[in-house]
Every structure is written in C-alpha cells, then in structure tokens.
Enzyme design. Structure first.
Site, mmCIF file in Angstrom:
data_model
loop_
_atom_site.group_PDB
_atom_site.id
_atom_site.type_symbol
_atom_site.label_atom_id
_atom_site.label_comp_id
_atom_site.label_asym_id
_atom_site.label_seq_id
_atom_site.Cartn_x
_atom_site.Cartn_y
_atom_site.Cartn_z
ATOM 1 N N ASP A 14 0.841 -1.204 0.131
ATOM 2 C CA ASP A 14 0.008 -0.067 0.095
ATOM 3 C C ASP A 14 1.224 1.243 0.031
ATOM 4 O O ASP A 14 2.254 1.160 0.271
ATOM 5 C CB ASP A 14 -0.848 -0.037 1.046
ATOM 6 C CG ASP A 14 -1.610 1.125 1.308
ATOM 7 O OD1 ASP A 14 -2.527 1.303 0.583
ATOM 8 O OD2 ASP A 14 -1.720 1.807 2.274
ATOM 9 N N ASP A 16 -0.039 5.145 1.064
ATOM 10 C CA ASP A 16 -0.526 5.805 1.833
ATOM 11 C C ASP A 16 -0.617 5.355 3.302
ATOM 12 O O ASP A 16 -1.302 4.449 3.557
ATOM 13 C CB ASP A 16 -1.766 6.893 1.662
ATOM 14 C CG ASP A 16 -1.640 7.743 0.429
ATOM 15 O OD1 ASP A 16 -0.571 8.505 0.375
ATOM 16 O OD2 ASP A 16 -2.555 7.712 -0.321
ATOM 17 N N ASP A 176 -1.774 -1.005 6.081
ATOM 18 C CA ASP A 176 -1.696 -0.283 7.172
ATOM 19 C C ASP A 176 -2.914 -0.333 7.825
ATOM 20 O O ASP A 176 -3.614 0.102 8.921
ATOM 21 C CB ASP A 176 -1.137 1.029 7.288
ATOM 22 C CG ASP A 176 -1.978 1.965 6.398
ATOM 23 O OD1 ASP A 176 -2.304 1.624 5.126
ATOM 24 O OD2 ASP A 176 -2.580 2.993 6.790
#
Length: 229
Positions: A14, A16, A176
C-alpha cells in the site's frame, strides 16, 4: 553473498500510511477546500484516520467531520478541485517512513519483485513516488483506475502482482488498514501490517498475518511467511 530466497515472490505495498507519511499533504488539500467552503479545518493528527481509502472518501468524511452535509451533486466538482490542488502539493511535506528504502533494497536483493497496490489514483501515486525518489524499487505502481476492482477487492492485489510480472499465488501484501487486510484475505495472500499507518483501530486487530513496528522488521516477517509457504 545475499541468498536469493525470494525468487518467484512478489511483495505488494500500500502507499499512503504504509510506504509514505502523506497525511500532511492530503489533509492540507482537504483543509484548503474546507476554508473555501467556509468550514473549519481539521488538525492533521485528528484526521490521519481519514486517509487511505481514496480521495472521494477523504472528501466525504472530511466534510462530515467539519460539520457539513455531503452534497453528492457537487462531488465531481469537489473531487476535481481536490485533485488539482493536491497535484501541486503532494510532496510538500510527505516523506517515506524511516527505513523504507533500505528495506526495499534488501527485499529486491533477495530476488523479490516489488509493486504498489494503492487506492490513490495511479497518476498521483506515480508522481508522489517519483518525487520521493522511490520509483526504481517498483516493477509496477497500480492505482484503482488500472485494475478491474479496487481494494478491498482482492482483484486489485492479484492484478497489480500480475502487472509487475509476478505470480498472485506467491504474493504478500504490506499495508496499514482494514482495506489492505480485507483485500489480502479476498486475494488469498498473507498480509504484513505496519503499526504506524492510518487506522483508528490497532493494527493487530485488523486480521493481518503479522504486525511490524518498523521497516527494520519487514525482512524477518517476510521470511517467516515464505518459510511457512
């Protein structure tokens, strides 16, 4: 000599909140739009959890948290304004998390293919990664506009891995948020969670395979996963 024990494996990241601390610039753009609408701005720390689900979700949730009703009819106009502003400021304050470059180099040296599977538009993702000097690490940078379905659909991971030249049956996701763990589950791949990203729930509660607190721990986590495969 480095053992190339990750030959045949692809690791999808991922963007961001996983590779990059991008909240300051994303929230900065949100705040400039809120000011134009006569609405109160949001402190970055209080709004970090809004990041990671795409620009439209950030806008909707940001406006609601600022006390405004979301006007769906204005969504295209507001999204265009957001993208135009963010494109000018995407690397003002954003930076890779500590240890990212070294961790990526180490995984590549062991033979892994690396790619990015993000809900940020591909053009903006490419621009941000280029601005931060990370482009050389990735065989593909794949936003939602480049796949048949975005995360949490597992197709996003599978297609990103395929575009990078990898095998979706031998892939690992690093993320995240619940969006990443859900996508990994749907794709049938393990997921390493970082504890420092954009989520309002502890990373250990999101259903990932394991959690790391720093990029210095990623190599061991990957070794554990591939060793069990």
């Amino acid at each position: 000599m480095v053992t190339r024990d990750l030959e045949g494996w692809t690791i999808a990241f991922d963007l961001d909140g996983t590779l990059v601390e991008s909240a300051p610039d994303l929230i900065g753009t949100l705040n400039r739009l809120l000011v134009l609408e006569g609405l109160p701005t949001r402190p970055v720390e209080a709004a970090r959890h809004l990041v990671g689900h795409g620009a439209m979700a950030l806008l909707k949730d940001g406006f609601r948290e600022a006390g405004a009703e979301w006007d769906a009819a204005r969504a295209p106009e507001l999204l265009d304004a957001f993208i135009a502003d963010y494109r000018l400021h995407l690397a003002d304050h954003s930076h890779a998390f500590d240890g990212v470059a070294a961790a990526l180099d180490a995984l590549s040296a062991r033979g892994a293919i690396l790619c990015v599977a993000t809900n940020k538009r591909t053009d903006l993702s490419v621009a941000l990664i280029e601005a931060l000097g990370l482009t050389r690490h990735f065989a593909a940078i794949v936003g939602p506009d480049a796949v048949s379905a975005r995360k949490p659909d597992g197709a996003h991971i599978r297609e990103a891995v395929t575009l990078a030249g990898g095998d979706p049956a031998r892939a690992i996701m690093v993320g995240d948020s619940i969006t990443d763990t859900a996508a990994a589950l749907n794709a049938g791949v393990p997921c390493v969670m970082v504890s420092f990203g954009y989520t309002d729930r502890p990373a250990g509660e999101l259903g990932g395979t394991c959690v790391i607190d720093a990029y210095g721990e990623l190599a061991e986590a990957v070794t554990g996963i591939t060793g069990r495969a």
